[in-house]
Design a protein around this motif. Sequence first.
Motif, PDB file in Angstrom:
ATOM      1  N   UNK A 176      32.488 -49.149  14.764  1.00 24.79           N
ATOM      2  CA  UNK A 176      32.176 -48.575  13.869  1.00 24.79           C
ATOM      3  C   UNK A 176      31.065 -48.822  13.200  1.00 24.79           C
ATOM      4  N   UNK A 177      29.745 -48.398  13.487  1.00 20.88           N
ATOM      5  CA  UNK A 177      28.805 -48.575  12.143  1.00 20.88           C
ATOM      6  C   UNK A 177      28.042 -48.128  11.114  1.00 20.88           C
ATOM      7  N   UNK A 178      27.199 -48.406  10.207  1.00 25.88           N
ATOM      8  CA  UNK A 178      26.940 -47.468   8.824  1.00 25.88           C
ATOM      9  C   UNK A 178      25.783 -46.405   9.669  1.00 25.88           C
ATOM     10  N   UNK A 179      25.879 -45.087   9.688  1.00 22.88           N
ATOM     11  CA  UNK A 179      25.227 -44.097   9.951  1.00 22.88           C
ATOM     12  C   UNK A 179      23.756 -44.051   9.536  1.00 22.88           C
ATOM     13  N   UNK A 188      31.157 -43.672  15.033  1.00 21.31           N
ATOM     14  CA  UNK A 188      30.767 -44.576  16.546  1.00 21.31           C
ATOM     15  C   UNK A 188      29.514 -44.771  17.267  1.00 21.31           C
ATOM     16  N   UNK A 189      29.513 -46.164  18.098  1.00 22.52           N
ATOM     17  CA  UNK A 189      28.261 -46.623  17.952  1.00 22.52           C
ATOM     18  C   UNK A 189      27.806 -45.753  19.005  1.00 22.52           C
ATOM     19  N   UNK A 190      28.563 -45.468  20.108  1.00 18.46           N
ATOM     20  CA  UNK A 190      27.362 -44.520  20.987  1.00 18.46           C
ATOM     21  C   UNK A 190      28.620 -44.161  21.684  1.00 18.46           C
ATOM     22  N   UNK A 233      24.142 -48.762  32.423  1.00 23.14           N
ATOM     23  CA  UNK A 233      25.050 -48.982  32.076  1.00 23.14           C
ATOM     24  C   UNK A 233      24.543 -51.099  31.374  1.00 23.14           C
ATOM     25  N   UNK A 234      24.960 -50.217  30.132  1.00 23.70           N
ATOM     26  CA  UNK A 234      24.822 -51.438  29.299  1.00 23.70           C
ATOM     27  C   UNK A 234      25.328 -50.480  27.901  1.00 23.70           C
ATOM     28  N   UNK A 235      25.266 -51.356  26.800  1.00 25.71           N
ATOM     29  CA  UNK A 235      25.859 -51.392  25.538  1.00 25.71           C
ATOM     30  C   UNK A 235      25.370 -50.942  23.853  1.00 25.71           C
ATOM     31  N   UNK A 236      25.167 -50.603  23.938  1.00 26.62           N
ATOM     32  CA  UNK A 236      23.740 -50.716  22.552  1.00 26.62           C
ATOM     33  C   UNK A 236      24.147 -49.369  21.916  1.00 26.62           C
ATOM     34  N   UNK A 237      24.396 -49.811  20.767  1.00 27.21           N
ATOM     35  CA  UNK A 237      25.049 -48.825  19.265  1.00 27.21           C
ATOM     36  C   UNK A 237      23.634 -47.676  19.275  1.00 27.21           C
ATOM     37  N   UNK A 238      24.073 -46.466  18.709  1.00 29.13           N
ATOM     38  CA  UNK A 238      22.690 -45.742  18.457  1.00 29.13           C
ATOM     39  C   UNK A 238      22.301 -46.713  16.801  1.00 29.13           C
ATOM     40  N   UNK A 239      21.913 -47.564  16.291  1.00 30.56           N
ATOM     41  CA  UNK A 239      21.884 -48.422  15.129  1.00 30.56           C
ATOM     42  C   UNK A 239      21.042 -49.745  16.010  1.00 30.56           C
ATOM     43  N   UNK A 312      16.842 -30.561  11.006  1.00 29.93           N
ATOM     44  CA  UNK A 312      16.935 -31.380  10.517  1.00 29.93           C
ATOM     45  C   UNK A 312      18.988 -32.084   9.417  1.00 29.93           C
ATOM     46  N   UNK A 313      18.761 -33.056   9.455  1.00 28.35           N
ATOM     47  CA  UNK A 313      19.843 -33.520   9.691  1.00 28.35           C
ATOM     48  C   UNK A 313      19.992 -34.954   8.971  1.00 28.35           C
ATOM     49  N   UNK A 314      21.051 -35.536   8.825  1.00 32.33           N
ATOM     50  CA  UNK A 314      20.715 -36.717   7.291  1.00 32.33           C
ATOM     51  C   UNK A 314      22.417 -37.164   8.506  1.00 32.33           C
ATOM     52  N   UNK A 315      23.094 -36.846   9.525  1.00 28.46           N
ATOM     53  CA  UNK A 315      23.758 -37.746   9.695  1.00 28.46           C
ATOM     54  C   UNK A 315      23.922 -38.137  11.715  1.00 28.46           C
ATOM     55  N   UNK A 316      22.177 -38.703  12.139  1.00 30.40           N
ATOM     56  CA  UNK A 316      22.480 -39.443  12.970  1.00 30.40           C
ATOM     57  C   UNK A 316      21.900 -40.393  12.650  1.00 30.40           C
TER      58      UNK A 316
END
Length: 366
Positions: A176-179, A188-190, A233-239, A312-316
Motif C-alpha cells: 500500500x503506497x501513498x497516491x 495497491x502498488x501495481x 518479471x519486475x516488481x515496481x510500484x507506480x510510485x 483528468x484525474x488525481x487518483x493515479x
Amino acid sequence: MKKKLNRRNKLAGWLIGAVCMMMLGGCGKKQDGTTEAVTTAEPAVVATNADAAQEPDLPMDADGYYITNDYVKTLGETINVRVAASTDADIYKLLPGGEILNRVGYNEEWTKVMVDGSTFYVYSEYVIQTEPPAGTLPDTTEEETPTDTATKSDAEKVKKIVMLDPANQAVVNAEQVEIGPNTDVTKQGASTGNVGTTLGTKESELNLTYANLLKTELESRGYQVLMTRDTDEINLSNKDRALLANDSEATVYVRIQMNFSENSSLTGVMGVCMTPDSEFNSDLYNDSYRLATRLIQGVLDNTACTNQGIYETDQMTAINWSEKPVALIKLGYLSNEEEESKLIDQDYQKEIVQGLADGLDAYYGY
C-alpha cells in the motif's frame, strides 16, 4: 342576434386557444415520445453540429462521426446523457444546462462527449460549441505554433529525453503506497493489468511490446529514451516508477497502457493527466495536458481509431508523484473483440507507434 354572434366568437376563440395549447404542449418531444431536453433556459436552441451538413474539414471515424477534441455547453434545463446514440438507449445520467463537456466526435444528430472518463452520447441539438473550462489548454494547430520554434538553436530546444513506462507487470505489488506526496490516502502498488476478453492478451506484456517499439522509433529520430522496465518479471510500484522518472534527465514521462470496460462496444485511444486543481502537481497541468493531446492526435492521424479524449484525474499514483510533464496513454480496449485483435497486429502496432512518435515531435516542436 348580436349576443349569439358574440357567444359564437368567444367559443371559436376558446377552441383555437385550446388547440394552440395542445400543439405547444408537444414542443421539445421527439416522435417516439421521449424528451431529450427541456429548453426553457434558452429562447432559441442552436444546433452545435449544423455545420455537419457543410462537411467540415475533419477526419471521420468508422461510425460516421467527425473526430474532434473541443468543448460544448449543454442547453436548456436538463439533457439526457445516453450510453448509445439512440433515444431507446439507457440514460446514464441527466445534466443541467450550462455544463461544459469535452466533445470527441459528432454528426448531425448525435454528439460524443466524455463524462466520468467514458464516452457517452447527447442529442446534438442541445449542445453548442464553447470555450474550454478555465485552466484548460486547448489544442492548437501547427499554424498557431510560434513560427520561431523550428528555427531555435539546439541549445534553446528542450532536450528530447523521454521516460517510457510500460504500465503493469507480471506480478502484483500488494504494497500500500501513498497516491501522492503529503497524503495518507493509499493504493495497491501495481497490478498485472487486464486480460483480453477474447484472445486472452496479457496487458502487461502488450504494454511492454509497445514501449519497446516506441523506443526504437524514437531513437531513430534522435531521441534519448529511458525505460522504467525492460522485462515483465519486475516488481515496481507506480510510485517507484514516477520516482525513477523524477531522478532521471527525462524531460517528459509517458506511461503506456491498454483500456478495459464492462461496455464491450467501447473502442479508441484515451489520454490521462492530472486535473488543473491537483493538490500534488497542478503546476504541470498545462504541459501534461498538451503532451496527452499531442500523443492522441498523433495516433488519430495515423490510424482510424476512435478518440476517447482526455480524462483528468488525481487518483493515479504515478501521475501524482511525477515532477515532470506526464501523460498516460491508453491505446485501446482489450474488452472489445475487434480492437484486441488489432492491438496485437504488427502492422497496426507500427501505425500506433508512428503516431506516438509524431505526437512527441509535435510536443517538442520538431
